[in-house]
Design a protein around this motif. Structure first.
Motif, PDB file in Angstrom:
ATOM      1  N   ALA A 216       1.166  -1.415  -0.103  1.00  0.00           N
ATOM      2  CA  ALA A 216      -0.296  -0.046   0.433  1.00  0.00           C
ATOM      3  C   ALA A 216       1.289   1.329  -0.081  1.00  0.00           C
ATOM      4  O   ALA A 216       0.208   2.403  -0.269  1.00  0.00           O
ATOM      5  CB  ALA A 216      -0.682   0.382   1.369  1.00  0.00           C
ATOM      6  N   MET A 217       2.278   0.857   0.550  1.00  0.00           N
ATOM      7  CA  MET A 217       3.142   2.572   0.319  1.00  0.00           C
ATOM      8  C   MET A 217       3.819   2.477   0.025  1.00  0.00           C
ATOM      9  O   MET A 217       5.370   3.482  -0.809  1.00  0.00           O
ATOM     10  CB  MET A 217       3.210   2.092   2.054  1.00  0.00           C
ATOM     11  N   LYS A 218       4.126   1.534  -1.250  1.00  0.00           N
ATOM     12  CA  LYS A 218       5.335   1.672  -1.991  1.00  0.00           C
ATOM     13  C   LYS A 218       4.671   1.661  -3.519  1.00  0.00           C
ATOM     14  O   LYS A 218       4.219   2.367  -3.773  1.00  0.00           O
ATOM     15  CB  LYS A 218       5.909   0.167  -2.111  1.00  0.00           C
ATOM     16  N   ASP A 223      -1.196   4.444  -1.634  1.00  0.00           N
ATOM     17  CA  ASP A 223      -2.691   3.948  -1.533  1.00  0.00           C
ATOM     18  C   ASP A 223      -2.982   3.812  -0.472  1.00  0.00           C
ATOM     19  O   ASP A 223      -3.576   3.282   0.519  1.00  0.00           O
ATOM     20  CB  ASP A 223      -2.937   2.271  -1.923  1.00  0.00           C
ATOM     21  N   ASP A 224      -3.728   4.912  -0.237  1.00  0.00           N
ATOM     22  CA  ASP A 224      -4.557   5.385   1.643  1.00  0.00           C
ATOM     23  C   ASP A 224      -5.216   4.460   1.931  1.00  0.00           C
ATOM     24  O   ASP A 224      -5.758   4.230   3.275  1.00  0.00           O
ATOM     25  CB  ASP A 224      -5.119   6.953   1.106  1.00  0.00           C
ATOM     26  N   SER A 225      -6.857   4.469   0.948  1.00  0.00           N
ATOM     27  CA  SER A 225      -7.670   3.533   1.154  1.00  0.00           C
ATOM     28  C   SER A 225      -7.406   2.247   1.892  1.00  0.00           C
ATOM     29  O   SER A 225      -8.127   1.883   2.987  1.00  0.00           O
ATOM     30  CB  SER A 225      -8.642   3.274   0.095  1.00  0.00           C
ATOM     31  N   ASP A 226      -6.772   1.333   0.921  1.00  0.00           N
ATOM     32  CA  ASP A 226      -5.823  -0.022   1.688  1.00  0.00           C
ATOM     33  C   ASP A 226      -5.206   0.095   3.184  1.00  0.00           C
ATOM     34  O   ASP A 226      -5.613  -0.434   3.576  1.00  0.00           O
ATOM     35  CB  ASP A 226      -4.811  -0.031   1.078  1.00  0.00           C
ATOM     36  N   LEU A 227      -4.494   1.429   3.024  1.00  0.00           N
ATOM     37  CA  LEU A 227      -3.851   1.617   4.270  1.00  0.00           C
ATOM     38  C   LEU A 227      -3.993   2.141   5.571  1.00  0.00           C
ATOM     39  O   LEU A 227      -4.131   1.140   6.524  1.00  0.00           O
ATOM     40  CB  LEU A 227      -2.252   2.605   4.018  1.00  0.00           C
ATOM     41  N   ILE A 228      -5.407   3.056   5.463  1.00  0.00           N
ATOM     42  CA  ILE A 228      -6.703   2.691   6.278  1.00  0.00           C
ATOM     43  C   ILE A 228      -7.373   1.587   6.785  1.00  0.00           C
ATOM     44  O   ILE A 228      -7.021   1.179   8.282  1.00  0.00           O
ATOM     45  CB  ILE A 228      -7.314   3.995   6.161  1.00  0.00           C
ATOM     46  N   GLN A 248      11.107  -7.306  10.415  1.00  0.00           N
ATOM     47  CA  GLN A 248      11.410  -8.195   9.994  1.00  0.00           C
ATOM     48  C   GLN A 248      11.876  -8.212   8.249  1.00  0.00           C
ATOM     49  O   GLN A 248      12.970  -8.706   7.861  1.00  0.00           O
ATOM     50  CB  GLN A 248      11.090  -9.517  10.491  1.00  0.00           C
ATOM     51  N   LEU A 249      10.985  -8.090   7.441  1.00  0.00           N
ATOM     52  CA  LEU A 249      10.575  -8.101   6.455  1.00  0.00           C
ATOM     53  C   LEU A 249      11.342  -6.629   5.711  1.00  0.00           C
ATOM     54  O   LEU A 249      11.437  -6.956   4.910  1.00  0.00           O
ATOM     55  CB  LEU A 249       9.407  -8.424   5.558  1.00  0.00           C
ATOM     56  N   TYR A 250      11.328  -5.942   6.228  1.00  0.00           N
ATOM     57  CA  TYR A 250      11.638  -4.519   5.653  1.00  0.00           C
ATOM     58  C   TYR A 250      12.574  -3.756   6.195  1.00  0.00           C
ATOM     59  O   TYR A 250      13.212  -2.582   5.408  1.00  0.00           O
ATOM     60  CB  TYR A 250      10.937  -3.843   5.183  1.00  0.00           C
ATOM     61  N   GLU A 251      13.368  -4.118   7.380  1.00  0.00           N
ATOM     62  CA  GLU A 251      14.762  -3.697   8.380  1.00  0.00           C
ATOM     63  C   GLU A 251      13.829  -2.644   8.934  1.00  0.00           C
ATOM     64  O   GLU A 251      14.903  -1.641   8.631  1.00  0.00           O
ATOM     65  CB  GLU A 251      16.161  -3.973   7.471  1.00  0.00           C
ATOM     66  N   GLU A 256       7.838   4.219  11.494  1.00  0.00           N
ATOM     67  CA  GLU A 256       8.944   5.105   9.970  1.00  0.00           C
ATOM     68  C   GLU A 256       8.440   5.206   8.786  1.00  0.00           C
ATOM     69  O   GLU A 256       8.217   5.487   7.716  1.00  0.00           O
ATOM     70  CB  GLU A 256      10.283   4.689   9.582  1.00  0.00           C
ATOM     71  N   ALA A 257       7.398   3.987   8.154  1.00  0.00           N
ATOM     72  CA  ALA A 257       7.512   4.000   6.898  1.00  0.00           C
ATOM     73  C   ALA A 257       6.201   4.624   6.110  1.00  0.00           C
ATOM     74  O   ALA A 257       5.546   5.714   6.043  1.00  0.00           O
ATOM     75  CB  ALA A 257       7.050   2.068   6.895  1.00  0.00           C
ATOM     76  N   VAL A 258       4.880   4.658   7.750  1.00  0.00           N
ATOM     77  CA  VAL A 258       4.048   5.605   7.243  1.00  0.00           C
ATOM     78  C   VAL A 258       4.615   6.660   7.733  1.00  0.00           C
ATOM     79  O   VAL A 258       4.070   7.728   6.707  1.00  0.00           O
ATOM     80  CB  VAL A 258       3.317   4.853   8.772  1.00  0.00           C
TER      81      VAL A 258
END
Length: 278
Positions: A216-218, A223-228, A248-251, A256-258
């Motif tokens: 949703a973020m990459k 994709d704000d709808s999915d993220l929400i 674990q997956l994205y280190e 931080e991603a949000v």
């Protein structure tokens, strides 16, 4: 967040009793954009939120198959039954009819199977594990073309614990090829996404949601709808575990991603939900 979902819904009910107005409708009149969407989602009972998201996915031009897959593949039998009852009450149409009117082919069959909410809850039947693994192998890797209906009948009905053993047995039969890799090579498009989502949920549901959050973020834009939907719907269930899987997956932390991918007031709301799950 200061209040949990149950408390927020109680506040909305009290508001209506005190002022004779629907709090959600009042917010819609005062707010807009993603901030409105977060506020409305947080005041909506979880299964009703699923219903609204499903209806949005099949309304208007085009179908949001990825949202259909996410909800239908990850909810329990009891949750599916509640969703079906609420959907019919809300839209005067059965969820099955709505899905069948908007999906077709093998993907439509997948949706029809999942909407039954009939996944096994029994203990693993080891005799059936071997039979199921052989059926899936014979339906795909062992022949030219794929018998999707056979795969569908197993992935949509067997318990997740049972499927874990089926996946391991399949890998033995295929001499090291995982079922995920076989599905990727033998199917395509929305059906592939549906099959893979069931497999991923069976293996590790929190990892599946972490991957959905990253998707949703990459890329170009969020994709704000999915993220929400993802953060609000999992915030009081397993968001803490999803955060661990994301790290674990994205280190990097989910916070931080949000922080880096979202903007405006709605980001603060999502961060508060994420930071409240440790």
């Amino acid at each position: 967040m200061k209040y949990n979902t149950e408390q927020r819904i109680k506040i909305a009910e009290t508001f209506k009793q005190a002022y004779g107005q629907d709090l959600i409708e009042e917010l819609k009149g005062e707010l807009g954009g993603d901030f409105e969407d977060v506020c409305v989602a947080m005041l909506t009972p979880p299964r009703l939120l699923d219903v609204k998201e499903l209806n949005k996915s099949i309304s208007g031009a085009g179908t949001d198959e990825s949202t259909l897959v996410e909800i239908m593949c990850s909810r329990s039998n009891e949750e599916i039954q509640e969703i079906k009852e609420l959907y019919e009450k809300e839209y005067e149409c059965s969820l099955e009819d709505a899905l069948m009117g908007d999906t077709g082919g093998y993907f439509g069959r997948l949706m029809r199977a999942l909407v039954q909410g009939g996944r096994d809850t029994d203990d693993v039947d080891y005799t059936r594990v071997e039979e199921d693994a052989q059926k899936i192998f014979d339906a795909g890797a062992a022949q030219l073309g794929t018998e999707e209906a056979e795969i569908n009948s197993i992935l949509c009905v067997r318990s997740f614990d049972h499927l874990i053993d089926v996946f391991a047995k399949y890998e033995e039969l295929s001499e090291g090829t995982s079922l995920e890799d076989a599905i990727k090579s033998e199917t395509s498009s929305d059906l592939q996404d549906g099959f893979l989502s069931i497999i991923q949920c069976a293996r590790n549901k929190q990892k599946y949601f972490a991957m959905r959050l990253n998707k949703a973020m990459k890329g170009f834009g969020t994709d704000d709808s999915d993220l929400i939907r993802l953060i609000v719907s999992r915030s009081e269930i397993d968001l803490g575990d999803i955060k661990d899987e994301f790290q674990q997956l994205y280190e990097k932390p989910l916070e931080e991603a949000v922080e880096s991918e979202c903007g405006g007031d709605y980001k603060r709301m999502l961060l508060a939900l994420v930071q409240g799950n440790h």
